[in-house]
Design a protein around this motif. Structure first.
Motif, PDB file in Angstrom:
ATOM      1  N   LYS A  19       0.717 -32.174  62.358  1.00 37.04           N
ATOM      2  CA  LYS A  19      -0.663 -32.651  62.462  1.00 37.04           C
ATOM      3  C   LYS A  19      -1.167 -32.619  63.905  1.00 37.04           C
ATOM      4  O   LYS A  19      -2.356 -32.865  64.153  1.00 37.04           O
ATOM      5  N   ASP A  20      -0.261 -32.353  64.860  1.00 35.78           N
ATOM      6  CA  ASP A  20      -0.644 -32.232  66.263  1.00 35.78           C
ATOM      7  C   ASP A  20      -1.018 -30.779  66.548  1.00 35.78           C
ATOM      8  O   ASP A  20      -0.319 -29.851  66.135  1.00 35.78           O
ATOM      9  N   LYS A  21      -2.109 -30.590  67.289  1.00 36.36           N
ATOM     10  CA  LYS A  21      -2.584 -29.230  67.550  1.00 36.36           C
ATOM     11  C   LYS A  21      -1.582 -28.388  68.325  1.00 36.36           C
ATOM     12  O   LYS A  21      -1.560 -27.162  68.213  1.00 36.36           O
ATOM     13  N   GLU A  22      -0.757 -29.032  69.144  1.00 35.46           N
ATOM     14  CA  GLU A  22       0.191 -28.287  69.980  1.00 35.46           C
ATOM     15  C   GLU A  22       1.482 -27.954  69.245  1.00 35.46           C
ATOM     16  O   GLU A  22       2.323 -27.230  69.767  1.00 35.46           O
ATOM     17  N   PHE A  23       1.666 -28.487  68.020  1.00 36.50           N
ATOM     18  CA  PHE A  23       2.912 -28.303  67.260  1.00 36.50           C
ATOM     19  C   PHE A  23       2.802 -27.047  66.398  1.00 36.50           C
ATOM     20  O   PHE A  23       1.827 -26.872  65.659  1.00 36.50           O
ATOM     21  N   LYS A  24       3.766 -26.158  66.499  1.00 32.57           N
ATOM     22  CA  LYS A  24       3.783 -24.902  65.755  1.00 32.57           C
ATOM     23  C   LYS A  24       4.810 -24.970  64.619  1.00 32.57           C
ATOM     24  O   LYS A  24       5.971 -25.329  64.842  1.00 32.57           O
ATOM     25  N   TYR A  25       4.364 -24.597  63.410  1.00 30.77           N
ATOM     26  CA  TYR A  25       5.261 -24.574  62.248  1.00 30.77           C
ATOM     27  C   TYR A  25       4.913 -23.359  61.400  1.00 30.77           C
ATOM     28  O   TYR A  25       3.758 -23.196  60.981  1.00 30.77           O
ATOM     29  N   THR A  26       5.897 -22.495  61.148  1.00 36.63           N
ATOM     30  CA  THR A  26       5.635 -21.245  60.432  1.00 36.63           C
ATOM     31  C   THR A  26       6.131 -21.277  58.986  1.00 36.63           C
ATOM     32  O   THR A  26       5.913 -20.308  58.240  1.00 36.63           O
ATOM     33  N   GLY A  27       6.790 -22.346  58.588  1.00 34.54           N
ATOM     34  CA  GLY A  27       7.312 -22.424  57.228  1.00 34.54           C
ATOM     35  C   GLY A  27       6.252 -22.861  56.238  1.00 34.54           C
ATOM     36  O   GLY A  27       5.082 -23.070  56.575  1.00 34.54           O
ATOM     37  N   GLN A  28       6.681 -23.032  54.982  1.00 31.28           N
ATOM     38  CA  GLN A  28       5.765 -23.501  53.949  1.00 31.28           C
ATOM     39  C   GLN A  28       5.433 -24.967  54.204  1.00 31.28           C
ATOM     40  O   GLN A  28       6.318 -25.778  54.459  1.00 31.28           O
ATOM     41  N   GLU A  29       4.176 -25.298  54.122  1.00 30.80           N
ATOM     42  CA  GLU A  29       3.747 -26.672  54.448  1.00 30.80           C
ATOM     43  C   GLU A  29       4.402 -27.707  53.539  1.00 30.80           C
ATOM     44  O   GLU A  29       4.695 -28.817  53.951  1.00 30.80           O
ATOM     45  N   SER A  30       4.662 -27.311  52.271  1.00 30.19           N
ATOM     46  CA  SER A  30       5.264 -28.261  51.318  1.00 30.19           C
ATOM     47  C   SER A  30       6.698 -28.633  51.707  1.00 30.19           C
ATOM     48  O   SER A  30       7.221 -29.646  51.254  1.00 30.19           O
ATOM     49  N   PHE A  31       7.330 -27.794  52.535  1.00 32.06           N
ATOM     50  CA  PHE A  31       8.703 -28.073  52.959  1.00 32.06           C
ATOM     51  C   PHE A  31       8.755 -28.750  54.338  1.00 32.06           C
ATOM     52  O   PHE A  31       9.829 -29.062  54.845  1.00 32.06           O
ATOM     53  N   PHE A  32       7.597 -28.958  54.941  1.00 40.07           N
ATOM     54  CA  PHE A  32       7.603 -29.465  56.317  1.00 40.07           C
ATOM     55  C   PHE A  32       8.293 -30.827  56.429  1.00 40.07           C
ATOM     56  O   PHE A  32       9.154 -31.025  57.292  1.00 40.07           O
TER      57      PHE A  32
END
Length: 827
Positions: A19-32
């Motif tokens: 939810k932070d703009k600086e945080f990068k996540y490339t996986g499926q959101e449901s698995f976050f």
């Protein structure tokens, strides 16, 4: 978690999410959420604070908190807020109590944030500063009447407290209302000077904490610095309490114990049938009198085979029997200093058994897995009977001295054997005189046979009898030599005189030469064994010679009988001539042997003196070990000082003298004089049996010496085992301990005990009984706080100061009802 009380867990005070703009996540959101919690778990993080830039997402937090709880991870809600301070703004990590800020499904966190950013767009940008300065932030947060605390983020970097603010500004901020109450931590401060200056500017102890400040899942827990926090439950209140008590509860490492400790105690008994889990630090059993806490302590003492004072041993043993009952059992789970697990089993009335972690019985003692456990029961610290100081010192030293007791016993036995020989030798002149008188009488009787011409006729039988006596005497001596050699051969094992294919890595030439020497020794022993066989063969041959002589004598019996019938003299018995001749030969042989023994008197005296010297050398060695321990103890603290004097406890010695010479009518002055002249009872035995009573004659009258000598001759075996103890004295603030009040004495001893370095476990039943609350708080609690990372304490108490002010990692509250001991455990 927390069955062992408070635990030291890894915490991350600065976490960002998707939810932070600086945080990068490339996986499926449901698995976050599951991936995020897995990352915390794999990095062994059990306390995490979500601090996104200027933003809080309730739905995300709810999911994270729920998933984390299943893995024993506490997630607290927070925000990284940019406020108007310094040239670039100031970043605060605000941590909220979720039970208040998010109560009743209301989001008071976002109510606060929305107000802070009224009129400001794009607030989620890390560089966006809110409407409030630091003072206003405190004021607005307080208006919500909900609990929170603040940590200054990345203090030495841009937007950090020490980067953006000078000392005067920081002092001004620290003077604000609520600052001290709410600002509980500083994150990522490294420079020593900054740390010292900050302490001076804010003027209170603040926690220095760490956070990974991740920009992706892979960053979680990856910084080189970590914070470990000691808490007793996964809650906001526990975390806040740890920050407030940061000296004792915030650490840079996990602090793995280097000492052995008891992990749990399982009781299988009539009044106690449960498992109690212990912390490796401070444990307190607390309850009113009669609640059963002392019963638990005594059962623990019993399972560890720890001695108790003689004065109440019977009472305490009965207490153990009562709580366990017939067939009752205690099982200890013990972790040694190397981290290995053991089980100690002890059934009532049986000796303990020790098992390893796979259940294999080990033939080892408890001292092999627990270093010098100390136990003190109720009133033990207030005892004042003679010699208690020495007993206390022995307890503190553990079993370092007891291993030498067997050696001392062997020297005492050697002394006893020497005295027996001396007594035998002293009787030899009388025995020789007695035998010589018998021989004169026998010679007179045999003379009559000679005068009447009968001796000549019976000479052959008498001569044969003398031959038989001589062969028997020689045979006896050969057998003695043979048996001694056989005993020697049984005492060694030639297979031990080898290196058994051992190969030295760096000293092969030395071992090669050693192997040659060992081969020679083995050959020597083999030669001795061969000689023993030959000696045995020759002994058997000699016995056949005796048998041949007996056959010859038996074949002559009829001719001897016929000669006796021909003798016509009613005044003489021909059989007596042979009997007298045989007895005369035996006596003569015995006199020769006794004279030989008498000639060895000086050798026996030398053996006696040698045994005494070895005994005194051992006692001096034991004394030196006490001195080493005392010097170490005296250097470890300043209040209490110990002295020791070699064989200096004359009061004990005088008591021994009075017991030994009761009925001899010696006066008190005579006993005192003897205690001053002699160092111990063995010195008296030496003077009496070897030195011709030189000093005893100076001290005692002739009749007194006779009476004393009679006692020494009758009881020397008992007296030889008596030692004069070393005199151990305790001085508290330069005055003898026994000159102080009961409370001062107990205070001194308990502080002294707690200051020791060599005891992994210290067990005390009601240490506060003779201590006032001021002493408990100012000295006792302070010492426990310093020592409990290195020692496992187990106290029974009814004084709440110890578990509360001592910040006990584990508390076991006890109560007795329905003929059972019940416990409630927590931290």
């Amino acid at each position: 978690m927390f069955e062992h009380g408070s635990e030291i867990l890894k915490a991350d005070f600065h976490l960002h999410t998707i939810k932070d703009k600086e945080f990068k996540y490339t996986g499926q959101e449901s698995f976050f959420v599951s991936s995020y919690i897995d990352a915390l778990s794999s990095n062994n993080i059990h306390v995490g604070i979500i601090t996104n830039h200027n933003k809080f997402d309730l739905d995300e937090y709810t999911q994270l908190r729920k998933t984390a709880k299943r893995k024993d991870i506490l997630i607290l809600p927070g925000v990284e807020l940019s406020v108007k301070e310094g040239s670039n703004g100031l970043h605060l990590l605000i941590v909220f109590n979720p039970d208040e800020w998010l109560a009743h499904q209301e989001d008071h966190i976002n109510q606060f944030l929305n107000a802070a950013f009224v009129g400001i767009s794009n607030r989620e940008n890390a560089n966006q500063i809110c409407n409030y300065d630091f003072r206003t932030v405190l004021d607005e947060l307080e208006k919500h009447n909900n609990d929170y605390f603040i940590v200054f983020a990345h203090a030495e970097q841009s937007k950090g407290l020490l980067y953006e603010c000078k000392g005067g500004v920081i002092q001004s901020l620290a003077s604000l209302p609520y600052f001290r109450k709410r600002v509980l931590g500083i994150q990522k401060i490294r420079t020593h000077d900054n740390i010292e200056n900050l302490k001076k500017w804010i003027d209170y102890d603040i926690a220095f904490v760490e956070g990974s400040d991740p920009k992706c899942i892979e960053d979680i827990g990856k910084n080189n610095n970590s914070t470990y926090i000691k808490i007793g439950e996964l809650s906001y209140a526990a975390v806040k309490f740890a920050l407030l008590n940061n000296k004792n509860r915030i650490f840079k490492s996990e602090n793995t114990p280097q000492h052995s400790y008891i992990q749990s105690i399982t009781f299988q008994g009539s009044k106690l049938n449960q498992t109690i889990y212990l912390s490796k630090n401070l444990n307190t059993l607390i309850g009113i009198r009669g609640s059963g806490k002392s019963s638990i302590i005594e059962a623990l003492r019993y399972s560890l085979q720890l001695d108790t004072s003689k004065s109440d041993k019977e009472y305490k043993d009965d207490l153990v029997k009562n709580v366990l009952g017939s067939g009752g059992k205690v099982i200890l789970s013990v972790i040694d200093e190397h981290g290995h697990t053991y089980k100690v089993h002890r059934i009532l009335g049986e000796i303990p058994s020790i098992l390893d972690d796979v259940g294999k019985d080990l033939a080892i003692s408890i001292s092999s897995i627990i270093k010098n456990p100390l136990y003190f029961g109720q009133k033990d610290l207030a005892m004042t009977q003679p010699g208690y100081e020495h007993s206390l010192l022995d307890q503190l030293m553990g079993k370092k001295i007891s291993s030498q007791e067997d050696i001392l016993k062997s020297f005492n036995e050697e002394i006893i054997e020497c005295i027996k020989k001396i007594q035998d030798i002293s009787n030899l002149p009388n025995k020789i005189t007695e035998l010589e008188e018998k021989n004169r009488d026998l010679n007179h009787k045999l003379k009559i046979f000679t005068e009447k011409g009968i001796a000549e006729r019976l000479e052959k039988e008498a001569s044969c009898s003398r031959d038989s006596v001589k062969l028997e005497a020689v045979s006896t001596e050969i057998k003695r030599i043979k048996d001694s050699l056989d005993d020697f051969l049984l005492q060694y094992d030639s297979s031990l005189c080898t290196f058994n294919e051992y190969e030295s890595k760096y000293n092969s030439e030395i071992f090669k030469q050693g192997e040659e020497i060992l081969n020679d020794i083995t050959d020597n022993l083999a030669q001795i064994a061969e000689i023993s066989k030959k000696l045995d063969h020759n002994y058997n041959k000699f016995e056949k010679l005796r048998e041949n002589l007996d056959s010859i004598i038996n074949s002559l019996k009829e001719s001897f009988a016929e000669l006796k019938r021909e003798i016509q003299d009613d005044t003489l018995d021909p059989d007596s001539f042979v009997k007298y001749s045989k007895e005369l030969d035996k006596n003569t042989t015995q006199i020769t042997k006794l004279r030989h023994i008498l000639d060895s008197e000086n050798t026996v005296f030398s053996e006696f003196k040698s045994a005494i010297r070895k005994r005194n050398d051992l006692l001096k060695q034991i004394y030196d070990e006490y001195c080493t321990a005392i010097n170490r103890i005296n250097k470890a603290q300043t209040g209490l000082n110990i002295t020791i004097t070699f064989k200096g406890n004359k009061n004990i010695f005088i008591g021994q003298l009075k017991e030994a010479f009761k009925g001899t009518r010696l006066t008190e002055n005579k006993y005192i004089s003897m205690s001053e002249k002699f160092s111990d009872f063995v010195a008296i035995l030496e003077d009496y049996f070897v030195n011709d009573r030189k000093y005893l004659k100076e001290l005692l009258s002739e009749s007194e010496l006779t009476n004393v000598g009679q006692k020494l001759k009758e009881n020397f075996e008992k007296y030889a085992s008596w030692t004069t103890p070393n005199l151990v004295e305790f001085f508290y603030h330069e005055q003898p301990l026994n000159k102080h009040s009961l409370g001062q004495r107990a205070s001194a001893l308990i502080l002294f005990i707690l200051s020791q370095q060599d005891n992994d476990i210290i067990i005390i039943d009601q240490p506060e009984d003779d201590l006032d609350n001021k002493t408990i708080y100012n000295e006792f609690i302070k010492t426990i706080g310093e020592k409990k990372p290195f020692v496992q304490f187990i106290f029974a108490t009814h004084n709440a100061n110890i578990p509360v002010l001592g910040d006990a990692e584990k508390i076991i509250a006890t109560a007795y009802s329905d003929n059972k001991i019940n416990t409630i455990e927590g931290s």
